[in-house]
Design a protein around this motif. Structure first.
Motif, short mmCIF file in Angstrom:
data_model
loop_
_atom_site.label_atom_id
_atom_site.label_comp_id
_atom_site.label_asym_id
_atom_site.label_seq_id
_atom_site.Cartn_x
_atom_site.Cartn_y
_atom_site.Cartn_z
N TYR A 78 -41.01 -13.41 33.25
CA TYR A 78 -40.16 -13.87 34.35
C TYR A 78 -39.43 -15.16 33.99
CZ TYR A 78 -42.83 -10.31 36.76
OH TYR A 78 -43.39 -9.12 37.11
N ALA A 79 -38.43 -15.00 33.15
CA ALA A 79 -37.56 -16.10 32.73
C ALA A 79 -36.13 -15.56 32.65
CB ALA A 79 -38.01 -16.66 31.39
N ASP A 80 -35.17 -16.44 32.39
CA ASP A 80 -33.78 -15.97 32.25
C ASP A 80 -33.67 -14.90 31.17
OD1 ASP A 80 -33.34 -17.95 34.07
OD2 ASP A 80 -31.89 -19.07 32.88
N VAL A 81 -34.45 -15.06 30.11
CA VAL A 81 -34.54 -14.05 29.06
C VAL A 81 -36.01 -13.83 28.75
CG1 VAL A 81 -34.31 -15.77 27.21
CG2 VAL A 81 -33.75 -13.37 26.76
N ASP A 136 -40.51 -2.56 23.76
CA ASP A 136 -40.14 -3.30 22.56
C ASP A 136 -38.67 -3.71 22.68
OD1 ASP A 136 -40.44 -4.51 20.11
OD2 ASP A 136 -39.95 -2.70 18.98
N THR A 137 -38.42 -4.59 23.63
CA THR A 137 -37.05 -5.01 23.93
C THR A 137 -37.01 -6.51 24.18
OG1 THR A 137 -37.29 -4.71 26.34
CG2 THR A 137 -36.54 -2.80 25.04
N VAL A 138 -35.81 -7.06 24.07
CA VAL A 138 -35.50 -8.36 24.65
C VAL A 138 -34.76 -8.07 25.95
CG1 VAL A 138 -34.02 -10.39 24.42
CG2 VAL A 138 -35.51 -9.71 22.55
N GLU A 139 -35.23 -8.68 27.03
CA GLU A 139 -34.69 -8.39 28.36
C GLU A 139 -33.89 -9.59 28.85
OE1 GLU A 139 -36.30 -7.16 32.84
OE2 GLU A 139 -37.65 -8.08 31.38
N ILE A 140 -32.60 -9.38 29.07
CA ILE A 140 -31.75 -10.43 29.65
C ILE A 140 -31.76 -10.23 31.15
CG2 ILE A 140 -29.40 -11.31 29.84
CD1 ILE A 140 -30.64 -9.62 26.66
N ARG A 141 -32.27 -11.24 31.89
CA ARG A 141 -32.60 -11.07 33.30
C ARG A 141 -31.68 -11.86 34.24
NH1 ARG A 141 -37.49 -9.36 34.65
NH2 ARG A 141 -37.62 -10.89 36.34
N CYS A 142 -30.73 -12.63 33.70
CA CYS A 142 -30.00 -13.57 34.55
C CYS A 142 -28.61 -13.09 34.94
CB CYS A 142 -29.93 -14.94 33.89
SG CYS A 142 -29.25 -14.95 32.21
N CYS A 169 -31.70 -15.09 43.27
CA CYS A 169 -32.57 -14.22 42.49
C CYS A 169 -33.88 -14.93 42.18
CB CYS A 169 -31.88 -13.83 41.19
SG CYS A 169 -32.84 -12.69 40.16
N THR A 170 -34.99 -14.24 42.34
CA THR A 170 -36.30 -14.80 42.05
C THR A 170 -36.76 -14.36 40.66
OG1 THR A 170 -37.44 -12.93 43.08
CG2 THR A 170 -36.90 -14.80 44.50
N ARG A 171 -37.88 -14.92 40.22
CA ARG A 171 -38.47 -14.58 38.92
C ARG A 171 -37.53 -14.89 37.76
NH1 ARG A 171 -42.00 -8.99 39.84
NH2 ARG A 171 -43.64 -9.96 41.09
N LEU A 172 -36.80 -15.99 37.88
CA LEU A 172 -36.04 -16.55 36.77
C LEU A 172 -36.58 -17.95 36.49
CD1 LEU A 172 -32.34 -15.60 37.61
CD2 LEU A 172 -33.92 -14.43 36.07
N ALA A 173 -36.52 -18.37 35.23
CA ALA A 173 -37.02 -19.69 34.88
C ALA A 173 -36.53 -20.05 33.48
CB ALA A 173 -38.56 -19.71 34.90
N PRO A 174 -36.52 -21.35 33.15
CA PRO A 174 -36.19 -21.75 31.78
C PRO A 174 -37.29 -21.31 30.82
CG PRO A 174 -36.09 -23.62 33.31
CD PRO A 174 -36.76 -22.50 34.03
N LEU A 175 -36.98 -21.30 29.54
CA LEU A 175 -37.98 -21.03 28.52
C LEU A 175 -38.96 -22.20 28.44
CD1 LEU A 175 -35.65 -19.57 25.76
CD2 LEU A 175 -37.35 -18.30 27.10
N ALA A 224 -30.53 -9.76 44.41
CA ALA A 224 -30.35 -8.77 43.35
C ALA A 224 -30.01 -9.37 42.00
CB ALA A 224 -29.28 -7.76 43.74
N ALA A 225 -30.40 -8.63 40.97
CA ALA A 225 -30.04 -8.94 39.59
C ALA A 225 -29.80 -7.63 38.86
CB ALA A 225 -31.14 -9.74 38.90
N VAL A 226 -29.14 -7.74 37.71
CA VAL A 226 -29.06 -6.65 36.74
C VAL A 226 -29.79 -7.13 35.49
CG1 VAL A 226 -27.54 -5.38 35.17
CG2 VAL A 226 -26.94 -5.60 37.59
N HIS A 227 -30.68 -6.31 34.96
CA HIS A 227 -31.41 -6.64 33.73
C HIS A 227 -30.95 -5.72 32.61
CE1 HIS A 227 -34.93 -8.00 36.53
NE2 HIS A 227 -33.91 -8.84 36.55
N LEU A 228 -30.81 -6.27 31.42
CA LEU A 228 -30.45 -5.51 30.23
C LEU A 228 -31.62 -5.54 29.25
CD1 LEU A 228 -26.87 -6.93 29.54
CD2 LEU A 228 -27.49 -5.03 31.04
N HIS A 229 -32.01 -4.37 28.75
CA HIS A 229 -33.04 -4.27 27.72
C HIS A 229 -32.39 -3.83 26.41
CE1 HIS A 229 -36.88 -4.61 30.01
NE2 HIS A 229 -36.10 -4.28 31.03
N VAL A 230 -32.41 -4.70 25.42
CA VAL A 230 -31.87 -4.36 24.10
C VAL A 230 -33.00 -4.33 23.09
CG1 VAL A 230 -29.61 -5.33 24.62
CG2 VAL A 230 -31.34 -6.77 23.55
N ASP A 231 -32.85 -3.54 22.04
CA ASP A 231 -33.91 -3.37 21.06
C ASP A 231 -34.34 -4.71 20.47
OD1 ASP A 231 -33.96 -0.68 21.44
OD2 ASP A 231 -32.80 -0.18 19.65
#
Length: 375
Positions: A308-311, A324-330, A271-277, A230-237
């Motif tokens: 599919y990255a940390d952000v 139209d967001t930046v998604e923090i995925r980590c 958690c899957t689908r995370l990666a560096p930029l 599991a992860a929690v993702h945040l979508h900010v403008d």
């Protein structure tokens, strides 16, 4: 068809109790953390065996006096068919609408949640997915298919468009075109997929904690848990972040400070689908600042930013992005309301630092994420 629910009350759960999954995190002064950014949340949960995300939808709706609308959620999954990389699929989702008709949340499948599920379990009656391998055709299927229809009839409108009759291949309903090429299939859901439950909120602008607790408290009461992956993702403008200096700081934060950041947020190693930029983006952000956003966008767009990255910074440089967001995925999976809000509050502080035009420097050995906020 809308499923109408009735109002009933449920017991309160202490967010700091073990049963809640919460930690009771608070700010340094002892007060609950508060959020100020317009933020959408995605929280990955797992229903107890014998129940499903539909049960949580009904419970949330019952507590707020709202209704539940069933819909098809679109996603993709690896294909087991030789020569075919991915299937696009439609799976049962449930949207909770408040008494005023405003959306409270959507509850959908998430194919990354696998470890806790028994794929050998029989398909739950009435649960199925629609699959195809061509995005444009699957958008047509999504438009035509009735999510309330039984599996045997859900592809009838599509078959009518192609002037054919659906055929049965075992327990799978198949629509082929007149040349015999398969357009779409309706198949029973794999074992226990109904237990996977991603809670997706609309963008929240105020009272974040109250809105989240109206979703997480029923989940805790019903015995939902945090899945292995599991992860929690945040979508900010995204719009306020389309500034060259801000973009460079975002990249520095999630690259040079990646390990201190993941330690502070307690990123889930399963958690899957995370990666560096991408290295090219990191190198670009370390160079001279672009004179304006369009110059930066044109330079960065071909550099391979992915969701599919940390952000997820892809929407910043992609015209007509879906969100139209930046998604923090980590962030890790969480079930406690205060825990989620405290983590989101830390992210807000870090994003505010990224908007400061002063460059974020490289970390020293043993650095902690608080060092970013201090300078």
């Amino acid at each position: 068809m809308t499923i109408v629910t009735t109002v009933r009350t449920g017991g309160d759960v202490d967010p700091a109790s073990p049963r809640s999954g919460g930690t009771g995190h608070r700010t340094a002064g002892g007060a609950p953390a508060r959020l100020g950014l317009r933020t959408g949340f995605e929280l990955e949960l797992l229903a107890p065996r014998g129940t499903s995300r539909a049960d949580l939808a009904a419970e949330v709706a019952a507590r707020c006096g709202g209704t539940v609308r069933r819909f098809f959620h679109t996603d993709s999954e690896p294909s087991l068919v030789p020569g075919m990389g991915w299937f696009i699929h439609l799976t049962p989702g449930f949207e909770v609408l408040g008494p005023d008709g405003a959306p409270r949340c959507r509850l959908v499948d998430d194919i990354t949640l696998r470890a806790d599920l028994d794929r050998r379990a029989p398909a739950r009656p009435g649960w199925y997915r629609v699959l195809g391998d061509e995005p444009r055709l699957m958008r047509l299927v999504h438009r035509l298919a009735d999510p309330q229809a039984p599996r045997e009839a859900v592809l009838d409108p599509l078959a009518a468009v192609f002037g054919v009759a659906p055929r049965l291949a075992g327990d799978v309903v198949v629509v082929d075109d007149t040349a015999g090429a398969t357009v779409a299939m309706a198949a029973p859901m794999p074992g226990e997929r109904e237990r996977a439950c991603e809670v997706v909120t609309p963008p929240l602008t105020a009272d974040h904690a109250a809105h989240l607790d109206a979703l997480l408290a029923p989940a805790r009461d019903l015995g939902f848990t945090v899945p292995v992956e599991a992860a929690v993702h945040l979508h900010v403008d995204a719009a306020p972040l389309r500034v060259p200096a801000t973009f460079a700081n975002l990249v520095r934060l999630f690259s040079a400070w990646r390990e201190p950041l993941r330690a502070a947020l307690r990123t889930n190693p399963a958690c899957t689908r995370l990666a560096p930029l991408p290295d090219a983006v990191v190198a670009y952000a370390a160079g001279p600042l672009a004179p304006d956003w369009e110059t930066l966008r044109a330079a960065v767009a071909p550099m391979g930013l992915k969701k599919y990255a940390d952000v997820n910074l892809a929407s910043l440089v992609t015209p007509r992005a879906e969100k139209d967001t930046v998604e923090i995925r980590c962030l890790p999976g969480m079930l406690g309301t205060e825990e989620v809000v405290a983590a989101a509050a830390l992210v807000e502080r870090l994003l505010a630092r990224c908007r400061d035009p002063r460059p974020i420097g490289a970390p020293r050995p043993g650095a902690r994420i608080e060092d970013v906020l201090g300078g």
